[in-house]
Motif scaffolding. Sequence first.
Motif, PDB file in Angstrom:
ATOM      1  N   LYS A  95       0.857  -1.193   0.000  1.00  0.00           N
ATOM      2  CA  LYS A  95       0.000   0.000   0.000  1.00  0.00           C
ATOM      3  C   LYS A  95       0.880   1.226   0.000  1.00  0.00           C
ATOM      4  CE  LYS A  95      -3.385   2.423  -0.271  1.00  0.00           C
ATOM      5  NZ  LYS A  95      -2.695   3.123  -1.305  1.00  0.00           N
TER       6      LYS A  95
ATOM      7  N   GLY B  64      -1.897  -4.468 -16.279  1.00  0.00           N
ATOM      8  CA  GLY B  64      -1.346  -5.206 -17.419  1.00  0.00           C
ATOM      9  C   GLY B  64      -2.368  -5.771 -18.372  1.00  0.00           C
TER      10      GLY B  64
ATOM     11  N   GLY C  48      -5.950   0.395 -16.853  1.00  0.00           N
ATOM     12  CA  GLY C  48      -5.473   1.716 -16.473  1.00  0.00           C
ATOM     13  C   GLY C  48      -4.832   2.409 -17.656  1.00  0.00           C
ATOM     14  N   SER C  49      -3.527   2.155 -17.816  1.00  0.00           N
ATOM     15  CA  SER C  49      -2.758   2.876 -18.835  1.00  0.00           C
ATOM     16  C   SER C  49      -3.370   2.718 -20.226  1.00  0.00           C
ATOM     17  CB  SER C  49      -1.324   2.342 -18.858  1.00  0.00           C
ATOM     18  OG  SER C  49      -0.790   2.368 -17.559  1.00  0.00           O
TER      19      SER C  49
ATOM     20  N   SER D 151      -9.712   1.862 -14.594  1.00  0.00           N
ATOM     21  CA  SER D 151      -9.172   2.370 -13.324  1.00  0.00           C
ATOM     22  C   SER D 151      -8.173   3.457 -13.658  1.00  0.00           C
ATOM     23  CB  SER D 151      -8.477   1.217 -12.596  1.00  0.00           C
ATOM     24  OG  SER D 151      -7.590   1.696 -11.630  1.00  0.00           O
TER      25      SER D 151
ATOM     26  N   ASP E 212      -5.746   6.973 -12.716  1.00  0.00           N
ATOM     27  CA  ASP E 212      -4.908   7.511 -11.657  1.00  0.00           C
ATOM     28  C   ASP E 212      -4.629   8.990 -11.907  1.00  0.00           C
ATOM     29  OD1 ASP E 212      -4.567   4.810 -10.710  1.00  0.00           O
ATOM     30  OD2 ASP E 212      -3.140   4.511 -12.350  1.00  0.00           O
TER      31      ASP E 212
ATOM     32  N   ASP F 279      -4.415   9.364  -2.231  1.00  0.00           N
ATOM     33  CA  ASP F 279      -4.076   7.964  -1.961  1.00  0.00           C
ATOM     34  C   ASP F 279      -3.273   7.812  -0.668  1.00  0.00           C
ATOM     35  OD1 ASP F 279      -3.589   5.096  -2.765  1.00  0.00           O
ATOM     36  OD2 ASP F 279      -1.527   5.832  -2.854  1.00  0.00           O
ATOM     37  N   GLY F 280      -3.752   6.954   0.212  1.00  0.00           N
ATOM     38  CA  GLY F 280      -3.030   6.635   1.446  1.00  0.00           C
ATOM     39  C   GLY F 280      -3.026   7.738   2.479  1.00  0.00           C
TER      40      GLY F 280
ATOM     41  N   SER G 289      -9.336   6.049  -3.112  1.00  0.00           N
ATOM     42  CA  SER G 289      -8.206   6.838  -2.603  1.00  0.00           C
ATOM     43  C   SER G 289      -8.609   7.814  -1.508  1.00  0.00           C
ATOM     44  CB  SER G 289      -7.492   7.635  -3.706  1.00  0.00           C
ATOM     45  OG  SER G 289      -7.051   6.781  -4.738  1.00  0.00           O
ATOM     46  N   GLY G 290      -8.017   7.592  -0.342  1.00  0.00           N
ATOM     47  CA  GLY G 290      -8.136   8.574   0.729  1.00  0.00           C
ATOM     48  C   GLY G 290      -8.988   8.199   1.917  1.00  0.00           C
TER      49      GLY G 290
HETATM   50  O1  1PR Z   1      -1.935   0.622 -16.064  1.00  0.00           O
HETATM   51  O2  1PR Z   1      -3.542  -1.114 -16.724  1.00  0.00           O
HETATM   52  O3  1PR Z   1      -1.302  -1.760 -15.935  1.00  0.00           O
HETATM   53  O4  1PR Z   1      -2.996  -0.831 -14.378  1.00  0.00           O
HETATM   54  C1  1PR Z   1      -2.220  -0.596 -13.253  1.00  0.00           C
HETATM   55  C2  1PR Z   1      -3.137  -0.571 -12.070  1.00  0.00           C
HETATM   56  O5  1PR Z   1      -2.346  -0.534 -10.890  1.00  0.00           O
HETATM   57  C3  1PR Z   1      -4.036   0.637 -12.049  1.00  0.00           C
HETATM   58  O6  1PR Z   1      -5.312   0.248 -11.566  1.00  0.00           O
HETATM   59  C4  1PR Z   1      -3.377   1.571 -11.043  1.00  0.00           C
HETATM   60  O7  1PR Z   1      -4.342   2.321 -10.338  1.00  0.00           O
HETATM   61  C5  1PR Z   1      -2.683   0.602 -10.114  1.00  0.00           C
HETATM   62  N1  1PR Z   1      -1.423   1.132  -9.548  1.00  0.00           N
HETATM   63  C6  1PR Z   1      -0.271   1.294 -10.200  1.00  0.00           C
HETATM   64  N2  1PR Z   1       0.672   1.752  -9.346  1.00  0.00           N
HETATM   65  C7  1PR Z   1       0.091   1.865  -8.148  1.00  0.00           C
HETATM   66  C8  1PR Z   1       0.750   2.298  -6.916  1.00  0.00           C
HETATM   67  O8  1PR Z   1       0.110   2.437  -5.854  1.00  0.00           O
HETATM   68  N3  1PR Z   1       2.051   2.558  -6.967  1.00  0.00           N
HETATM   69  N4  1PR Z   1      -2.110   1.476  -7.287  1.00  0.00           N
HETATM   70  C9  1PR Z   1      -1.238   1.489  -8.264  1.00  0.00           C
HETATM   71  C10 1PR Z   1      -3.170   2.227  -7.312  1.00  0.00           C
HETATM   72  C11 1PR Z   1      -4.953   2.749  -6.117  1.00  0.00           C
HETATM   73  C12 1PR Z   1      -5.882   1.984  -5.316  1.00  0.00           C
HETATM   74  C13 1PR Z   1      -5.613   2.217  -3.873  1.00  0.00           C
HETATM   75  C14 1PR Z   1      -6.547   3.328  -3.505  1.00  0.00           C
HETATM   76  C15 1PR Z   1      -7.039   3.284  -2.103  1.00  0.00           C
HETATM   77  N5  1PR Z   1      -3.710   2.115  -6.111  1.00  0.00           N
HETATM   78  O9  1PR Z   1      -5.808   0.648  -5.612  1.00  0.00           O
HETATM   79  O10 1PR Z   1      -5.780   1.011  -3.307  1.00  0.00           O
HETATM   80  O11 1PR Z   1      -5.924   4.570  -3.770  1.00  0.00           O
HETATM   81  O12 1PR Z   1      -6.013   3.409  -1.206  1.00  0.00           O
HETATM   82  P1  1PR Z   1      -6.286   4.023   0.251  1.00  0.00           P
HETATM   83  O13 1PR Z   1      -7.651   3.570   0.653  1.00  0.00           O
HETATM   84  O14 1PR Z   1      -5.246   3.378   1.117  1.00  0.00           O
HETATM   85  O15 1PR Z   1      -6.152   5.494   0.115  1.00  0.00           O
HETATM   86  P2  1PR Z   1      -2.394  -0.747 -15.851  1.00  0.00           P
END
Ligand code: 1PR
Length: 554
Positions: free
Chosen positions: A250, A330, A363-364, A401, A403, A477-478, A503-504
């Motif tokens: 996380k 992915g 995502g991407s 999804s 970001d 996020d976080g 997120s949040g």
């Molecule tokens: O681009 O299609 O390969 O997808 C990548 C996926 O991985 C996307 O859904 C992207 O959001 C996620 N991702 C990539 N890097 C991170 C990272 O944290 N370094 N995580 C990541 C995204 C978002 C939520 C998170 C919430 C709630 N994380 O999953 O869990 O923000 O968190 P909280 O309640 O603790 O605030 P692709």
Amino acid sequence: MPSFKVSLLDYGAGNVRSVRNAILANGYEIEDITDPAQIAQAKAIIFPGVGSFGSAMRVLQEKGFDGPLRTYLSAHDRPFLGICLGMQTLFESSDEHEDGRPAIPGLGVIPGKVIKFDSTKIAVPHIGWNGRIVHQESPVLRYVADDEDTYFVHSFYAPVIEENKEWILTTTTYGDQPFVSAIQRGSVVATQFHPEKSGSTGLKVLQGFLEVRIAESLDADIKTETKLTKRVVVALDVRSNDHGDLVVTKGDQYDVRENHKEGVVEGRGGVRNLGKPVSLARRYYQEGADEIAFLNITSFRQGVIEDMPMLQVLEEASKNIFVPLTVGGGIRSYTEPISGRTWSALEVASRYFRAGADKVSMGSDAVHAAEAYVASGGTKTGTTSIEMISRVYGVQAVVVSIDPKRVYIKSKEEVDSKHVVVELGDDQLGPTGERLCWYQCTVKGGREARNICAVTVCKACEALGAGEIMLNCIDMDGQCNGFDLSLMRAVSRAVSIPVIASSGAGTPGHFTDVFSKTNVQAALAAGMFHRREVEIEDVKAAMHAHGTATRKSS
Ligand code: 1PR
């Protein structure tokens, strides 16, 4: 031990792994129907329809299953359970056709036509946990209390009409639209909801069906309404740690490394390890999560097909987790570096669906598809991942999804007019008091910013065939300071598909806030649940106290 095997009509279009697991969890063995001749011999058939009405009927015809099925169903005395599309195909016809192909009639066992929900009034698809109004005494529902919700995911529905009233077992209301949510006549039963995704309630429906007796059919009598509940989703961000173990991690604003010195890699802390993906997901299922999302957060570094551990995570998780599972990270076309073998995004998604995922999240790739769609003036090529996957598996199986991160501005003139500018609340102002921002989309887990805003991406993805938006926000996020209400409001107003706020979250009140102040249909949290700062039941209790419809965990 039951004396018969359940015959499963799996025509190979999607995830029936969960249905299999739910049958096994009820103690029954399964026999696959691969030959039309098996239909007449079956002791009980379960037909989990997947994909679109047109493609399901076409495959039934091509395999020669449609005729024997009509015969099996005709006297209403042979046990049959249709699920979702498996219920809709029992009707005469549907407005859901395959692109460019002529309409194919349904099995025609039940009078009526399946039609689409009105997306000008309610978010479509209807996704989530909703109740039911029972119209018949039925042994199928004997183990289920009236207030237990079940899981729905569909854009088309069977309306309640005079001609089909004697078939109606239950109805459900979405917005102010009542629809047929289960039918029963004799031993023929079908549900619009997914028993295999409805937790212990769904397992009890299956149990009731497998012990089915002939029920008296009564006339339908619409008395009241049901309500779609707001979903509490848990996300598990998964990646390998520095020792090569797959862990749930996380981040803080997407940075998942500890700040302390232990396990230092390149001068930074090790990857935060908050547990093992499958056992954590199982815990959340038992504690009442309405849905679970696995996000492979480093998938951009490697191909998903090489990433066997994530497939295994899905296979294991779906064995005894009976709520919807989303997998992201992915989902795109990919060429293996050594063999040169190319996988289309559809093939990648198919692997995940077969492994037990109900939805894939992109995502991407979704951001790039949206950029191309906007640049072409809104032309659909039919070749984007979103289009290809939703065409085969239905829009409800495709989540986008994104970001985004805030770009603060002093005035609208500072920014390209194509970006949607959002006004911020008093507690959200920028570092130098900015009251405005636009939400810039990023790719590769926030590492690369693109010149397109979140609202534009979401609208374009909806047009391309996404069925749901998972709306993250890197700034929040976080942080445990609550969801970005401005972003949630802007996107949920702009699209007519469901939005999952993400997120949040840090307190139960953050959930009641986002549900009462925006139109999102679900809210997701990760860190606060992983660290056990807040339990799922605390969130649901707060929602209940606040008058927000929520599923009672059974
Ligand atoms: O681009 O299609 O390969 O997808 C990548 C996926 O991985 C996307 O859904 C992207 O959001 C996620 N991702 C990539 N890097 C991170 C990272 O944290 N370094 N995580 C990541 C995204 C978002 C939520 C998170 C919430 C709630 N994380 O999953 O869990 O923000 O968190 P909280 O309640 O603790 O605030 P692709």
